[in-house]
Design an enzyme around this catalytic site. Structure first.
Site, PDB file in Angstrom:
ATOM      1  N   ARG A 206     -15.171   4.978   4.909  1.00 29.15           N
ATOM      2  CA  ARG A 206     -14.947   6.191   5.714  1.00 29.15           C
ATOM      3  C   ARG A 206     -16.306   6.812   5.987  1.00 29.15           C
ATOM      4  NH1 ARG A 206     -10.479  10.974   5.032  1.00 29.15           N
ATOM      5  NH2 ARG A 206      -9.270   9.300   5.945  1.00 29.15           N
TER       6      ARG A 206
ATOM      7  N   HIS B  51      -9.082   6.010  13.780  1.00 35.26           N
ATOM      8  CA  HIS B  51      -8.422   6.043  12.455  1.00 35.26           C
ATOM      9  C   HIS B  51      -7.288   5.006  12.469  1.00 35.26           C
ATOM     10  CE1 HIS B  51      -7.354   7.306   8.596  1.00 35.26           C
ATOM     11  NE2 HIS B  51      -6.853   8.503   8.819  1.00 35.26           N
TER      12      HIS B  51
ATOM     13  N   CYS C 265      -0.967  13.338  10.818  1.00 39.79           N
ATOM     14  CA  CYS C 265      -1.591  12.478   9.803  1.00 39.79           C
ATOM     15  C   CYS C 265      -1.886  13.220   8.513  1.00 39.79           C
ATOM     16  CB  CYS C 265      -2.866  11.855  10.368  1.00 39.79           C
ATOM     17  SG  CYS C 265      -4.152  13.071  10.736  1.00 39.79           S
TER      18      CYS C 265
HETATM   19  N1   CP Z   1      -4.484  11.172   7.003  1.00 37.94           N
HETATM   20  C1   CP Z   1      -5.583  10.947   6.269  1.00 37.94           C
HETATM   21  O1   CP Z   1      -6.377  10.046   6.512  1.00 37.94           O
HETATM   22  O2   CP Z   1      -5.723  11.790   5.197  1.00 37.94           O
HETATM   23  P1   CP Z   1      -6.964  11.870   4.213  1.00 37.94           P
HETATM   24  O3   CP Z   1      -8.111  12.467   4.961  1.00 37.94           O
HETATM   25  O4   CP Z   1      -6.492  12.745   3.082  1.00 37.94           O
HETATM   26  O5   CP Z   1      -7.306  10.483   3.731  1.00 37.94           O
HETATM   27  N1  NVA Z   2      -9.065  14.173  12.794  1.00 36.20           N
HETATM   28  C1  NVA Z   2      -9.116  14.378  11.368  1.00 36.20           C
HETATM   29  C2  NVA Z   2      -8.255  13.385  10.665  1.00 36.20           C
HETATM   30  C3  NVA Z   2      -8.212  13.527   9.168  1.00 36.20           C
HETATM   31  C4  NVA Z   2      -7.378  12.461   8.528  1.00 36.20           C
HETATM   32  C5  NVA Z   2     -10.551  14.295  10.902  1.00 36.20           C
HETATM   33  O1  NVA Z   2     -11.280  13.411  11.359  1.00 36.20           O
HETATM   34  O2  NVA Z   2     -10.961  15.109  10.069  1.00 36.20           O
END
Ligand code: CP
Ligand code: NVA
Length: 300
Positions: free
Chosen positions: A104, A131, A259
């Protein structure tokens, strides 16, 4: 053979993705029956996270534990990457030691650079642009709720961000129509809008966009790394909250998806996210099952 990466949904074919969703449902059912899923004893997963995470981290660690492997969580606070060692060198070193890298990070280019120097599969656990793991869980959730997603209509209301971009790719690969309602200045990336013009329609008005939809999706207005823009974004997104009145314009039986993490009273009202149309907890759980199927596909 070079390692197979999953940096974006288009790294898999439509047939592979369809098979993955079917397999994820099987793995979910087997897990609920208490069946052992140990397939990768002694294999190691490194999780390199440069941003916070609850669901992605917990679901990958739990999935890999169920599959019999060991996972190590690597934060830039603790490893030399955080002190300036390059992503290329980090990838070269880690891929000599582990079987899969879950990453990430901020820019998608940084992830691509890392993957280019990894000899083991790299999985995108979220970048600023995409994502894809979220979409695997979301399509599984849709399928459980509504059956086949082909030729159905989903609407994304809010920021044309990483999650929205992956929904756009999913529209082509899973064969559904997507409408995106976003304010000017916060629309999806122009290159993706052009690429997906046949299956994704971009609109200004959430009320129009949501009419008759089978699912209404949203995400936070300020993503990770955009904290400084929060106030400006709150102003720009006025009128884009998914509330009960907006949900009432969707098809009867429409589902609400997010999400998570969510901000009640901003992109979604508490009444909607905590109400009967919301499937957000299933989406979160399905991260576990969908990612097991992904790991199987990439690792064989
Ligand atoms: N939806 C999602 O990716 O959540 P987190 O940021 O908690 O991993
Ligand atoms: N769009 C959000 C998604 C988190 C899972 C972000 O990038 O923070």
């Amino acid at each position: 053979m070079p390692a197979r990466h999953f940096l974006t949904l288009t790294d898999l074919t439509a047939a592979e993705l369809a098979g993955l969703i079917t397999r994820a449902a099987q793995l979910k059912a087997a897990h609920k029956r208490g069946q052992s899923q140990v397939r990768y004893p002694g294999r190691v997963m490194a999780m390199l996270f440069e941003k916070s995470s609850t669901r992605t981290r917990a679901s990958f660690e739990a999935a890999w534990t169920h599959l019999g492997g060991h996972s190590m969580f690597l934060s830039p606070r603790d490893i030399q990457l955080g002190r300036g060692e390059t992503v290329e060198d980090s990838a070269r070193v880690l891929s000599r030691m582990v079987d899969v890298l879950v990453v990430r990070t901020f820019s998608h280019e940084r992830l691509e650079l890392l993957a280019a120097h990894s000899t083991v599969p790299v999985i995108n656990a979220l970048t600023d642009r995409f994502h894809p793991c979220q979409l695997l869980a979301d399509i599984l959730t849709w399928t459980e709720q509504h059956g086949d997603i082909r030729n159905r209509t989903a609407v994304f209301v809010g920021d044309g961000n990483n999650v929205c971009h992956s929904w756009m790719e999913a529209a082509r690969l899973f064969g559904f129509r997507l409408r995106v309602a976003a304010p000017q200045g916060y629309r999806p990336a122009a290159d993706l809008t052009a690429t997906y013009v046949d299956c994704v329609e971009i609109l200004d008005d959430p009320q129009t966009a949501v009419a008759g939809a089978d699912a209404v999706i949203t995400d936070v207005w300020a993503s990770m790394g955009q904290e400084d823009e929060a106030a400006a974004r709150q102003a720009a997104f006025a009128g884009f909250e998914v509330d009960q009145a907006l949900m009432a314009r969707a098809a009867p039986g429409a589902i609400f998806m997010h999400c998570l993490p969510a901000h009640r009273g901003e992109e979604v009202s508490a009444e909607v996210i905590d109400g009967p149309q919301s499937v957000v907890w299933d989406e979160a759980e399905n991260r576990l099952h969908a990612q097991k199927a992904l790991l199987e596909l990439l690792l064989g």
